[in-house]
Design an enzyme around this catalytic site. Structure first.
Site, PDB file in Angstrom:
ATOM      1  N   TYR A 194       0.851  -1.195   0.000  1.00 33.82           N
ATOM      2  CA  TYR A 194       0.000   0.000   0.000  1.00 33.82           C
ATOM      3  C   TYR A 194       0.882   1.238   0.000  1.00 33.82           C
ATOM      4  O   TYR A 194       1.832   1.318   0.773  1.00 33.82           O
ATOM      5  CB  TYR A 194      -0.888  -0.001   1.249  1.00 33.82           C
ATOM      6  CG  TYR A 194      -1.819   1.188   1.360  1.00 33.82           C
ATOM      7  CD1 TYR A 194      -2.877   1.359   0.472  1.00 33.82           C
ATOM      8  CD2 TYR A 194      -1.645   2.140   2.369  1.00 33.82           C
ATOM      9  CE1 TYR A 194      -3.740   2.451   0.582  1.00 33.82           C
ATOM     10  CE2 TYR A 194      -2.506   3.228   2.480  1.00 33.82           C
ATOM     11  CZ  TYR A 194      -3.547   3.385   1.591  1.00 33.82           C
ATOM     12  OH  TYR A 194      -4.396   4.459   1.712  1.00 33.82           O
ATOM     13  N   ASP A 233       9.214   2.773   0.081  1.00 38.77           N
ATOM     14  CA  ASP A 233       8.147   3.417   0.828  1.00 38.77           C
ATOM     15  C   ASP A 233       8.366   3.081   2.302  1.00 38.77           C
ATOM     16  O   ASP A 233       8.012   2.000   2.766  1.00 38.77           O
ATOM     17  CB  ASP A 233       6.780   2.928   0.337  1.00 38.77           C
ATOM     18  CG  ASP A 233       5.630   3.557   1.124  1.00 38.77           C
ATOM     19  OD1 ASP A 233       5.909   4.215   2.146  1.00 38.77           O
ATOM     20  OD2 ASP A 233       4.477   3.383   0.711  1.00 38.77           O
ATOM     21  N   LYS A 240       3.923   8.878   9.101  1.00 32.36           N
ATOM     22  CA  LYS A 240       3.737   8.241  10.413  1.00 32.36           C
ATOM     23  C   LYS A 240       4.694   8.750  11.505  1.00 32.36           C
ATOM     24  O   LYS A 240       4.508   9.862  11.968  1.00 32.36           O
ATOM     25  CB  LYS A 240       3.728   6.726  10.222  1.00 32.36           C
ATOM     26  CG  LYS A 240       2.554   6.344   9.266  1.00 32.36           C
ATOM     27  CD  LYS A 240       2.156   4.902   9.208  1.00 32.36           C
ATOM     28  CE  LYS A 240       0.833   4.797   8.459  1.00 32.36           C
ATOM     29  NZ  LYS A 240       0.854   4.021   7.243  1.00 32.36           N
TER      30      LYS A 240
END
Ligand SMILES: *Cc1c(COP(=O)(O)O)cnc(C)c1O
Length: 428
Positions: free
Chosen positions: A144, A239, A267
């Protein structure tokens, strides 16, 4: 446990918010039941609107690596807010956090701040395409990279030549430039290079996958991607929205010893405020506006409160790098404890773990990619999720999500979690 107030709040929310939530996984669709509504959180604990408390194993999906309401972060936010919440004009703080990030991560010269991981990945792809003057990208099934169009692609009926959109609203024209490969399978990557010579701008990958449960890269996989990218003048994008500043100061690049060309963050970097970033070496990053022709911008990018929170977070991690080992040790304890308990039963399972990420899959087969992650028994998972929730443990409400441990978790919390698990297993 009683979830009366949460249930009422969810009903009201559904009237004015699609599905009652601002991000789908929060709605408990995969596990059924009513999401709990949070009143506050501190350290390793969540407190809901009904007065229940839970040990938190998602840590806001990663950011709260030091536990909730971590004082240096809260103090930084409070004192910065008093000086104004946004200017749209540079601040010294933006350079300070960039300098610190560049120092902590071994392989980046420049970093650009954005407001989410989605934005970071979307921008990194644009930069890779602008830099290489190529259009196609390779992504892996089950990875994702946020919800921008180019990433919402999955294999259509076993076709691997190009992906089909997996959301209405994503055009076929977009889908045809996203090539899908299988995680931990270099042959599936090589195939695309053969089919599309000199057309692939970038490979984007989660260096430790965390969006189909936790799936660590097998030996040689990331090095293999690096070699393929070098051979074909394709950029390798890690990522690290999940793994960045979580697995080590230098994230997965440091932890796994492989360098990418562009790296995306989010995050942990924002300390719980909406922050993303992408970074790389000068030559590539200088292609970005206003230095270069690749456009990218943001009204609230580098927002002073978000930067203050992120700076406090990174400063602590930089000065206390033993956090990373301590977290890995706590994760090992949980995983080992669960393994011991599960081995006494006849339930098929796999536990995957890397650093402070882990997941439990109810299947016999090794979980190494999206296909094998999908073999998990979802009925068992639902029972497990609600069984643990009712015993005061908040796990990710989907079998396709990783647990993220935080440093506030004590040995006592770990023991409590394992005895809750034992109790659930014995009453199953
Ligand atoms: C969470 C996540 C994203 C998206 O970040 P948002 O801040 O939710 O937009 C991208 N990539 C990975 C690996 C993620 O885990």
């Amino acid at each position: 446990m009683i979830y009366k107030r949460s249930s009422t709040l969810f009903k009201s929310a559904k009237k004015v918010i699609p599905g009652g939530v601002n991000s789908p996984v929060r709605a408990f669709k995969a596990v059924g039941g009513t999401p709990i509504f949070i009143k506050k959180a501190k350290g390793a604990y969540l407190y809901d609107m009904d007065g229940n408390s839970f040990i938190d194993f998602i840590s806001s999906w990663g950011p709260m690596i030091l536990g909730h309401a971590f004082e240096p972060v809260i103090d930084a936010v409070k004192s910065r807010a008093e000086r104004g919440t946004s200017y749209g004009i540079p601040t010294e703080l933006e350079t300070q956090i960039a300098e610190l990030a560049v120092k902590m991560v071994p392989n980046i010269d420049k970093i650009r701040m954005v407001n989410s991981g989605t934005e970071a990945c979307m921008s990194a792809i644009r930069l890779a395409r602008g830099y290489t003057k190529r259009e196609k990208i390779i992504k892996f099934s089950g990875c994702y990279h946020g919800h921008s169009d180019a990433f919402l692609i999955q294999a259509g009926s076993g076709a691997v030549t190009f992906g089909a959109p997996n959301s209405p609203g994503v055009t076929l024209a977009t889908a045809k430039d996203t090539l899908l490969a299988d995680y931990n399978d270099l042959d599936s990557v090589n195939y695309h290079f053969e089919q599309h010579p000199e057309q692939i701008a970038a490979i984007i990958v989660e260096p430790v996958a965390g969006n189909m449960g936790c799936i660590p890269p097998q030996f040689g996989f990331l090095h293999g991607l690096r070699s393929l990218c070098d051979k074909h003048q394709t950029l390798l994008i890690f990522d690290e929205v999940m793994t960045g500043f979580r697995l080590a100061k230098g994230g997965a690049q440091e932890s796994l010893g492989v360098n990418a060309d562009l790296i995306t963050y989010g995050k942990v970097l924002g300390g719980g405020l909406p922050v993303g970033a992408f970074a790389g070496r000068t030559e590539i990053m200088n292609q970005l506006a206003p230095e270069g022709p690749v456009y990218q911008a943001g009204t609230l990018s580098g927002n002073p409160i978000a930067m203050a929170a992120g700076f406090a977070m990174l400063t602590y991690l930089n000065e206390n790098p033993e956090v990373f080992d301590r977290l890995a040790k706590k994760t090992r304890l949980i995983a080992q404890g669960m393994t011991d308990l599960l081995d006494k039963k006849s339930i098929p399972y796999q536990i995957n773990r890397y650093g402070s990420m882990m997941s439990l899959h109810f299947t016999d087969e090794a979980v190494v990619d999206f296909k094998t992650a999908s073999l998990g028994n979802n009925n068992n998972f639902k029972e497990y999720f609600h069984g643990m929730l009712n015993r005061g443990i908040y796990l990710p409400p989907s079998a396709f999500e990783s647990y993220f441990l935080n440093d506030a978790l004590s040995e006592k919390d770990i023991d409590f979690t394992l005895s809750a698990f034992d109790n659930w297993l014995n009453n199953k």
